[in-house]
Design a protein around this motif. Sequence first.
Motif, short mmCIF file in Angstrom:
data_model
loop_
_atom_site.label_atom_id
_atom_site.label_comp_id
_atom_site.label_asym_id
_atom_site.label_seq_id
_atom_site.Cartn_x
_atom_site.Cartn_y
_atom_site.Cartn_z
N HIS A 1 81.45 82.42 72.12
CA HIS A 1 80.46 83.47 71.95
C HIS A 1 79.20 82.89 71.29
N PRO A 2 78.03 83.33 71.70
CA PRO A 2 76.82 82.86 71.03
C PRO A 2 76.71 83.46 69.63
N ALA A 3 76.04 82.74 68.74
CA ALA A 3 75.86 83.23 67.38
C ALA A 3 74.98 84.48 67.39
N GLN A 4 75.30 85.42 66.52
CA GLN A 4 74.51 86.64 66.39
C GLN A 4 73.81 86.62 65.04
N ALA A 5 72.61 87.19 65.00
CA ALA A 5 71.84 87.22 63.77
C ALA A 5 72.53 88.16 62.78
N ALA A 6 72.79 87.66 61.59
CA ALA A 6 73.41 88.48 60.54
C ALA A 6 72.32 89.24 59.79
N PRO A 7 72.59 90.49 59.42
CA PRO A 7 71.58 91.24 58.66
C PRO A 7 71.32 90.62 57.29
N TRP A 8 72.34 89.97 56.70
CA TRP A 8 72.16 89.24 55.45
C TRP A 8 73.22 88.16 55.40
N SER A 9 72.96 87.15 54.63
CA SER A 9 73.92 86.06 54.49
C SER A 9 73.90 85.57 53.06
N ILE A 10 75.07 85.39 52.47
CA ILE A 10 75.13 84.87 51.12
C ILE A 10 74.61 83.44 51.07
#
Length: 63
Positions: free
Chosen positions: A26-35
């Motif tokens: 699966h292609p990477a999806q943009a995360a709304p936030w990331s630690i």
Amino acid sequence: MVPSDPSGHRHEHGHVHHNHGQASPHPAQAAPWSILRMNVVSRLGAALAVSAALWGVVWMAMR
């Protein structure tokens, strides 16, 4: 593909099936936030907040 019912009508469940092999995950999806994108001070504050909340749960359970 969803198998057909013997009566001749199809059962759709509202989701799309797609096929991909091991070589194409699966292609990477943009995360709304990331630690990982937080600065050190924000990470430390978040860790302290989570720790305080968990200690609060422990304290309430011991009462």
